[in-house]
Design a protein around this motif. Structure first.
Motif, PDB file in Angstrom:
ATOM      1  N   MET A 112       0.837  -1.195   0.000  1.00 31.90           N
ATOM      2  CA  MET A 112       0.000   0.000   0.000  1.00 31.90           C
ATOM      3  C   MET A 112       0.877   1.251   0.000  1.00 31.90           C
ATOM      4  O   MET A 112       1.882   1.303   0.692  1.00 31.90           O
ATOM      5  CB  MET A 112      -0.882   0.042   1.254  1.00 31.90           C
ATOM      6  N   GLU A 113       0.452   2.212  -0.794  1.00 38.21           N
ATOM      7  CA  GLU A 113       1.086   3.534  -0.780  1.00 38.21           C
ATOM      8  C   GLU A 113       0.171   4.474  -0.017  1.00 38.21           C
ATOM      9  O   GLU A 113      -1.007   4.588  -0.345  1.00 38.21           O
ATOM     10  CB  GLU A 113       1.258   4.080  -2.201  1.00 38.21           C
ATOM     11  N   ASN A 114       0.697   5.153   0.967  1.00 38.36           N
ATOM     12  CA  ASN A 114      -0.061   6.132   1.717  1.00 38.36           C
ATOM     13  C   ASN A 114       0.236   7.508   1.118  1.00 38.36           C
ATOM     14  O   ASN A 114       1.391   7.930   1.101  1.00 38.36           O
ATOM     15  CB  ASN A 114       0.341   6.080   3.190  1.00 38.36           C
ATOM     16  N   VAL A 115      -0.793   8.186   0.630  1.00 39.20           N
ATOM     17  CA  VAL A 115      -0.573   9.483  -0.022  1.00 39.20           C
ATOM     18  C   VAL A 115      -0.041  10.529   0.949  1.00 39.20           C
ATOM     19  O   VAL A 115       0.510  11.539   0.517  1.00 39.20           O
ATOM     20  CB  VAL A 115      -1.841  10.000  -0.738  1.00 39.20           C
ATOM     21  N   TRP A 116      -0.157  10.268   2.242  1.00 41.06           N
ATOM     22  CA  TRP A 116       0.379  11.205   3.224  1.00 41.06           C
ATOM     23  C   TRP A 116       1.891  11.045   3.366  1.00 41.06           C
ATOM     24  O   TRP A 116       2.545  11.879   3.994  1.00 41.06           O
ATOM     25  CB  TRP A 116      -0.343  11.043   4.552  1.00 41.06           C
ATOM     26  N   ASN A 117       2.445  10.015   2.747  1.00 42.63           N
ATOM     27  CA  ASN A 117       3.898   9.845   2.711  1.00 42.63           C
ATOM     28  C   ASN A 117       4.510  10.422   1.434  1.00 42.63           C
ATOM     29  O   ASN A 117       5.735  10.409   1.284  1.00 42.63           O
ATOM     30  CB  ASN A 117       4.279   8.369   2.835  1.00 42.63           C
ATOM     31  N   TYR A 118       3.675  10.883   0.515  1.00 46.10           N
ATOM     32  CA  TYR A 118       4.188  11.524  -0.697  1.00 46.10           C
ATOM     33  C   TYR A 118       4.833  12.858  -0.310  1.00 46.10           C
ATOM     34  O   TYR A 118       4.430  13.499   0.666  1.00 46.10           O
ATOM     35  CB  TYR A 118       3.076  11.773  -1.710  1.00 46.10           C
ATOM     36  N   PRO A 119       5.809  13.317  -1.083  1.00 47.01           N
ATOM     37  CA  PRO A 119       6.560  14.524  -0.709  1.00 47.01           C
ATOM     38  C   PRO A 119       5.849  15.837  -1.068  1.00 47.01           C
ATOM     39  O   PRO A 119       4.915  15.869  -1.864  1.00 47.01           O
ATOM     40  CB  PRO A 119       7.848  14.381  -1.531  1.00 47.01           C
ATOM     41  N   ARG A 120       6.342  16.884  -0.470  1.00 46.51           N
ATOM     42  CA  ARG A 120       5.980  18.251  -0.841  1.00 46.51           C
ATOM     43  C   ARG A 120       7.270  19.035  -0.767  1.00 46.51           C
ATOM     44  O   ARG A 120       7.827  19.115   0.311  1.00 46.51           O
ATOM     45  CB  ARG A 120       4.926  18.808   0.103  1.00 46.51           C
ATOM     46  N   PRO A 121       7.802  19.600  -1.822  1.00 47.75           N
ATOM     47  CA  PRO A 121       7.211  19.634  -3.168  1.00 47.75           C
ATOM     48  C   PRO A 121       7.047  18.237  -3.756  1.00 47.75           C
ATOM     49  O   PRO A 121       7.705  17.283  -3.325  1.00 47.75           O
ATOM     50  CB  PRO A 121       8.184  20.476  -3.984  1.00 47.75           C
ATOM     51  N   PRO A 122       6.150  18.129  -4.751  1.00 50.91           N
ATOM     52  CA  PRO A 122       5.838  16.828  -5.343  1.00 50.91           C
ATOM     53  C   PRO A 122       7.027  16.203  -6.066  1.00 50.91           C
ATOM     54  O   PRO A 122       7.971  16.881  -6.458  1.00 50.91           O
ATOM     55  CB  PRO A 122       4.720  17.123  -6.339  1.00 50.91           C
ATOM     56  N   ALA A 123       6.916  14.897  -6.248  1.00 52.39           N
ATOM     57  CA  ALA A 123       7.919  14.125  -6.990  1.00 52.39           C
ATOM     58  C   ALA A 123       7.318  13.684  -8.323  1.00 52.39           C
ATOM     59  O   ALA A 123       6.110  13.510  -8.447  1.00 52.39           O
ATOM     60  CB  ALA A 123       8.342  12.908  -6.188  1.00 52.39           C
ATOM     61  N   LEU A 183      -3.691   2.433  -3.007  1.00 57.34           N
ATOM     62  CA  LEU A 183      -3.511   3.732  -2.352  1.00 57.34           C
ATOM     63  C   LEU A 183      -4.312   3.805  -1.059  1.00 57.34           C
ATOM     64  O   LEU A 183      -5.439   3.321  -0.980  1.00 57.34           O
ATOM     65  CB  LEU A 183      -3.974   4.867  -3.259  1.00 57.34           C
ATOM     66  N   LYS A 184      -3.719   4.468  -0.089  1.00 56.30           N
ATOM     67  CA  LYS A 184      -4.382   4.715   1.183  1.00 56.30           C
ATOM     68  C   LYS A 184      -4.524   6.213   1.362  1.00 56.30           C
ATOM     69  O   LYS A 184      -3.560   6.951   1.152  1.00 56.30           O
ATOM     70  CB  LYS A 184      -3.551   4.107   2.316  1.00 56.30           C
ATOM     71  N   GLY A 185      -5.709   6.664   1.739  1.00 61.65           N
ATOM     72  CA  GLY A 185      -5.991   8.072   1.978  1.00 61.65           C
ATOM     73  C   GLY A 185      -6.009   8.374   3.461  1.00 61.65           C
ATOM     74  O   GLY A 185      -5.361   7.680   4.222  1.00 61.65           O
ATOM     75  N   PRO A 186      -6.773   9.400   3.840  1.00 59.95           N
ATOM     76  CA  PRO A 186      -7.768  10.110   3.039  1.00 59.95           C
ATOM     77  C   PRO A 186      -7.129  10.990   1.973  1.00 59.95           C
ATOM     78  O   PRO A 186      -5.966  11.363   2.066  1.00 59.95           O
ATOM     79  CB  PRO A 186      -8.518  10.942   4.083  1.00 59.95           C
ATOM     80  N   PHE A 187      -7.959  11.319   0.954  1.00 63.33           N
ATOM     81  CA  PHE A 187      -7.491  12.080  -0.187  1.00 63.33           C
ATOM     82  C   PHE A 187      -8.058  13.492  -0.173  1.00 63.33           C
ATOM     83  O   PHE A 187      -9.252  13.680   0.087  1.00 63.33           O
ATOM     84  CB  PHE A 187      -7.933  11.398  -1.492  1.00 63.33           C
TER      85      PHE A 187
END
Length: 153
Positions: free
Chosen positions: A1-12, A140-144
């Motif tokens: 599972m990918e957790n969108v809260w682990n995605y970076p900011r700025p985006p990748a 994918l895991k949210g919330p979104f």
């Protein structure tokens, strides 16, 4: 599972290993093995397909522009296929910021405006709301971000 809260900011920005396909008006309007996805905190990935992948439709410039602090100025496109049109259903960055140079000459598409969009063999679910264009897959895991009450996240 990918957790969108682990995605970076700025985006990748990363290449997609699976085939990406878009169906609209009863036909496949785009398919590619050379897509990219943008990963940003709290958002499902946005998939960008090369212009050359859009062989089953017409793309017409649409009014309006928007600005992303990371990617630059976006322009919009209407997709026409058969007797159907999806107004402002696609967007791209003709002159993206250097970190996103790979998506020059690529378009993203709102999945909710299409019949179906696929990553590999999986039909995606559109990101909630009408502003963002992420594609949700079962891994994918949210919330979104995008639904009611999430615009200030």
């Amino acid at each position: 599972m990918e957790n969108v809260w682990n995605y970076p900011r700025p985006p990748a920005l990363e290449p997609v290993a699976l085939r990406v396909r878009i169906d609209f008006a009863g036909r496949t309007i785009a398919a590619t093995d050379a897509a990219y996805r943008v990963l940003e905190t709290s958002h499902p990935p946005v998939y960008y397909l090369p212009w050359a992948a859009f062989t089953g439709c017409a793309l017409e410039p649409a009014p309006g522009r928007s600005f992303c602090e990371w990617k630059g100025e976006a322009r919009y496109w209407t997709i026409r296929a058969g007797d159907r049109a999806a107004e402002r259903a696609a967007w791209g960055y003709p002159d993206p910021a250097p970190a996103f140079a790979d998506i020059r000459d690529h378009l993203a598409v709102y999945a909710g405006a299409m019949d179906r969009c696929f990553v590999g063999d999986e039909a995606v679910t559109p990101q909630p709301g009408g502003f963002y264009g992420g594609w949700i897959t079962r891994d994918l895991k949210g919330p979104f971000k995008g639904g009611p009450g999430t615009m200030d996240w």
